[in-house]
Write a protein that holds these residues in place. Structure first.
Motif, mmCIF file in Angstrom:
data_model
loop_
_atom_site.group_PDB
_atom_site.id
_atom_site.type_symbol
_atom_site.label_atom_id
_atom_site.label_comp_id
_atom_site.label_asym_id
_atom_site.label_seq_id
_atom_site.Cartn_x
_atom_site.Cartn_y
_atom_site.Cartn_z
ATOM 1 N N ARG A 37 0.832 -1.200 0.000
ATOM 2 C CA ARG A 37 0.000 0.000 0.000
ATOM 3 C C ARG A 37 0.868 1.252 0.000
ATOM 4 O O ARG A 37 1.816 1.363 0.777
ATOM 5 C CB ARG A 37 -0.921 0.019 1.207
ATOM 6 C CG ARG A 37 -1.877 1.211 1.191
ATOM 7 C CD ARG A 37 -2.859 1.169 2.338
ATOM 8 N NE ARG A 37 -3.881 2.193 2.151
ATOM 9 C CZ ARG A 37 -5.179 2.006 2.266
ATOM 10 N NH1 ARG A 37 -5.630 0.795 2.559
ATOM 11 N NH2 ARG A 37 -6.031 2.992 2.098
ATOM 12 N N ASP A 39 0.790 5.582 0.196
ATOM 13 C CA ASP A 39 0.003 6.721 0.660
ATOM 14 C C ASP A 39 0.348 7.915 -0.221
ATOM 15 O O ASP A 39 1.530 8.250 -0.390
ATOM 16 C CB ASP A 39 0.322 7.023 2.124
ATOM 17 C CG ASP A 39 -0.639 8.024 2.749
ATOM 18 O OD1 ASP A 39 -1.002 9.007 2.061
ATOM 19 O OD2 ASP A 39 -1.011 7.837 3.919
ATOM 20 N N GLU A 40 -0.656 8.550 -0.791
ATOM 21 C CA GLU A 40 -0.405 9.678 -1.693
ATOM 22 C C GLU A 40 0.290 10.849 -0.994
ATOM 23 O O GLU A 40 0.898 11.692 -1.655
ATOM 24 C CB GLU A 40 -1.722 10.158 -2.311
ATOM 25 C CG GLU A 40 -2.318 9.188 -3.314
ATOM 26 C CD GLU A 40 -3.446 9.828 -4.093
ATOM 27 O OE1 GLU A 40 -3.192 10.330 -5.201
ATOM 28 O OE2 GLU A 40 -4.579 9.827 -3.576
ATOM 29 N N TRP A 44 7.195 8.301 -2.640
ATOM 30 C CA TRP A 44 7.135 6.921 -3.122
ATOM 31 C C TRP A 44 8.509 6.472 -3.602
ATOM 32 O O TRP A 44 9.253 7.237 -4.227
ATOM 33 C CB TRP A 44 6.159 6.797 -4.287
ATOM 34 C CG TRP A 44 4.720 6.951 -3.909
ATOM 35 C CD1 TRP A 44 4.205 7.218 -2.678
ATOM 36 C CD2 TRP A 44 3.598 6.855 -4.802
ATOM 37 N NE1 TRP A 44 2.834 7.292 -2.736
ATOM 38 C CE2 TRP A 44 2.436 7.071 -4.019
ATOM 39 C CE3 TRP A 44 3.466 6.602 -6.166
ATOM 40 C CZ2 TRP A 44 1.152 7.043 -4.582
ATOM 41 C CZ3 TRP A 44 2.200 6.573 -6.719
ATOM 42 C CH2 TRP A 44 1.057 6.786 -5.936
ATOM 43 N N VAL A 54 -2.814 2.013 -4.413
ATOM 44 C CA VAL A 54 -3.116 3.254 -3.715
ATOM 45 C C VAL A 54 -4.628 3.475 -3.779
ATOM 46 O O VAL A 54 -5.274 3.118 -4.775
ATOM 47 C CB VAL A 54 -2.345 4.438 -4.346
ATOM 48 C CG1 VAL A 54 -2.685 4.604 -5.814
ATOM 49 C CG2 VAL A 54 -2.625 5.731 -3.601
#
Length: 429
Positions: A37, A39-40, A44, A54
């Motif tokens: 997973r 997270d915006e 990254w 995502v």
């Protein structure tokens, strides 16, 4: 394989009464398969061979695997679908007490068929936002039990019922939840607080807001004398989400593949997490090379937009063009519209037809009657957003947008097989 896939779909539908739950179910399957997973809000770090996903708004999801083959030379294989379905959403101040019955006011989401909602055992699910210890939090809830019903008016009191009548969404669709005594009041937020406690062990300081939908508690099922059909709610378009997920998980690590499951398609896709928003492009720009290389990679990519198609109904065959009547269990349907309601062109249609032939999957075509309007889907929206070549396809379905739709029990296997082949295809057009 067919029976296992169909049962998997039945279980997926049962676990996914709302787009929030569908996204949660997809995410759980991806994590079990080793997807990480992202997270915006964080930086990254992705790498070749990596598997990631995502979510946005808890109701849309993009999963991608980065293959060993160079992206710039081989492009992306994208499959797109949507997580939402027409339904009845609870209003912000929904409490109604009429004739001693406690009801909830509802707003129609999307182009729902109203009549099938009557006389069904309804439950309620969605996202609740609350205050706890001075902080704002959200949780998904699902009552699961049949807690509401919209009873029909008896034929004796509506002699024209079988002649067709206009259903008033404001006055005729509020579900009944309970009877109340004279002077008794019920607070819907108190009910939600009780459900939070029962489901999550949380005693909220206050229920702040919610996005909740009624749904039919009857599970999907394989039906018919010979088991030829799948009947269930939300086949449009969780069927395609499920097929895309199964295909992605079954694909090799050679080529980079993406699964896009976005919310709000049934109301135009114009939202931060919808196909007409920036979600997909923003994710791709964080993964693909910048500038000139981004455009070159996208132009070597292809999107299969998978959304249900209208099967030719034996009782209403005149609603179809005589030469374009897709049959249930006849395989995926290539959807074509000259006015760009679908994004298919001859090259993308030819490639998908070739893919079906190579993998012994039957394939059909759909064009709406020239004297009728044509619906649309995420295909043209995504194509215009990021410039990716697109083919619109889907499985033939009866009763689309009903509370219980019907598809062919063989078609899921056909769709999953051809999407798996697409993810593993060495040569895109």
């Amino acid at each position: 394989m067919r029976a296992e896939l169909n049962q998997g779909l039945v279980d997926f539908l049962a676990a996914s009464p709302t787009p929030f739950h569908a996204t949660q179910t997809l995410a759980r399957r991806l994590e079990e398969a080793g997807y990480q997973r992202l997270d915006e809000r964080d930086a990254w770090r992705t790498e070749a061979g990596g598997r990631y996903y995502v979510t946005r708004n808890d109701s849309s999801l993009i999963a991608f695997k980065l293959g060993t083959a160079p992206l710039l030379e081989n492009g992306l294989r994208l499959v797109g679908a949507h997580t939402d379905s027409p339904c009845l959403r609870v209003k912000p101040n929904p409490e109604l007490v009429r004739q001693g019955y406690w009801q909830l006011g509802v707003e129609v989401y999307g182009g729902a068929l109203f009549a099938p909602w009557f006389d069904r055992d309804l439950s309620l699910a969605g996202r609740v936002t609350f205050r706890l210890a001075g902080k704002v939090e959200s949780k998904l809830i699902d009552f699961k039990a049949p807690i509401a019903v919209i009873p029909n008016l008896a034929i004796h009191l509506n002699r024209d019922a079988n002649m067709g009548w206009a259903i008033n969404a404001q006055t005729e669709l509020p579900p009944i939840l309970a009877q109340v005594s004279a002077g008794e009041t019920r607070d819907f937020r108190d009910l939600l607080g009780e459900q939070l406690q029962a489901e999550h062990g949380i005693t909220a300081d206050a229920i702040l807001d919610y996005e909740l939908s009624f749904y039919d508690t009857q599970r999907a099922a394989v039906i018919g004398l010979d088991g030829a059909f799948i009947a269930g709610a939300r086949l449009d378009n969780l069927l395609s989400c499920y097929a895309g997920l199964e295909a992605l998980l079954a694909s090799s690590d050679d080529y980079s593949g993406v699964l896009v499951c976005t919310d709000h398609e049934e109301v135009g896709s114009c939202s931060a997490c919808g196909a007409d928003g920036p979600f997909l492009e923003q994710v791709l720009r964080r993964v693909l090379p910048d500038g000139d290389a981004f455009t070159r990679t996208v132009q070597r990519s292809l999107l299969v937009s998978a959304d249900n198609a209208h099967g030719v109904h034996p009782n209403y065959a005149d609603k179809h063009d005589a030469n374009h009547g897709p049959k249930l269990n006849g395989g995926p349907v290539i959807k074509i519209n000259s006015n760009q309601r679908y994004a298919t062109n001859s090259e993308t249609a030819g490639f998908f037809r070739h893919l079906c032939l190579e993998n012994e999957v039957p394939v059909q075509s759909f064009v709406t009657r020239s004297d009728m309007g044509c619906g649309s889907t995420i295909g043209p929206i995504t194509a215009s957003q990021i410039g990716v070549r697109t083919v619109d396809i889907g499985l033939p379905t009866f009763a689309m947008h009903s509370i219980r739709e019907l598809a062919g029990s063989q078609d899921l296997r056909y769709l999953t097989k051809v999407l798996s082949a697409f993810y593993d295809s060495a040569d895109l057009p």
